[in-house]
Motif scaffolding. Structure first.
Motif, short mmCIF file in Angstrom:
data_model
loop_
_atom_site.label_atom_id
_atom_site.label_comp_id
_atom_site.label_asym_id
_atom_site.label_seq_id
_atom_site.Cartn_x
_atom_site.Cartn_y
_atom_site.Cartn_z
N ASN A 52 11.62 52.93 112.00
CA ASN A 52 12.51 51.87 111.53
C ASN A 52 13.01 51.04 112.71
O ASN A 52 13.41 49.90 112.54
N LYS A 56 20.68 47.66 107.52
CA LYS A 56 19.27 47.45 107.19
C LYS A 56 18.90 45.97 107.25
O LYS A 56 17.81 45.61 107.72
N ARG A 101 18.22 45.06 110.76
CA ARG A 101 16.93 45.62 111.18
C ARG A 101 15.78 44.74 110.71
O ARG A 101 14.87 44.42 111.47
#
Length: 167
Positions: free
Chosen positions: A69, A136, A139
């Motif tokens: 990730n 998230k 990211r």
């Protein structure tokens, strides 16, 4: 990096995948050097959060990037232009890295978090991990920007830039 993982709470569900060889080869009965021994002992303190892959063939690297990730490159030396951050950018990963060497010339704040190597390095590394762990959307945004920026670093672009320099 492992020291930063040790500072994370047990409630944080992460795995640190250390890809490639480091120090002496270990696990095959050979004597290991002090650095490797200390690293393995520190990794044991993370209760399974750190996994060492050992040597990985170049043809398999993309598969490992695709497992991630986030790509963390906690470089302490002044490398002119390590390829690992660019490879991560190509794969759409947000980057956590240092301001060492030539890294800041292509890893920008748009696609990564750049950390100074100073007395707060481990704490700042831990905080960067947490920032991306809990966000998230950031990211994804950084990963997309990294993919876009990485297009500047293809072999064809390097070749044409080189020809311009010597031409």
């Amino acid at each position: 990096m492992i020291k930063a993982v040790c500072k994370l709470k047990d409630t944080i569900n992460i795995k640190l995948l250390v890809v490639g060889s480091f120090g002496s080869k270990f696990g095959n009965g050979e004597t290991i050097d002090n650095f490797s021994k200390e690293t393995l002992e520190l990794a044991d303190l993370t209760k399974g959060k750190v996994v060492f892959t050992g040597y990985v063939k170049s043809s398999l690297k993309r598969a490992y990037y695709n497992l991630a990730n986030v790509l963390v490159v906690p470089s302490l030396c002044n490398e002119a232009a390590p390829l690992v951050p660019i490879e991560g950018m190509v794969c759409g990963l947000p980057i956590i890295t240092t301001t060492q060497g030539g890294i800041p010339e292509y890893v920008t704040a748009e696609c990564g978090i750049l950390i100074d190597v100073d007395e707060s390095f481990v704490e700042n590394l831990k905080n960067a991990i947490l920032k991306l762990y809990h966000n998230k959307a950031l990211r994804i945004q950084m990963g997309e920007k990294g993919k876009e920026l990485a297009k500047q670093y293809t072999p064809t672009v390097f070749y044409h830039d080189y020809i311009k320099l010597i031409g």
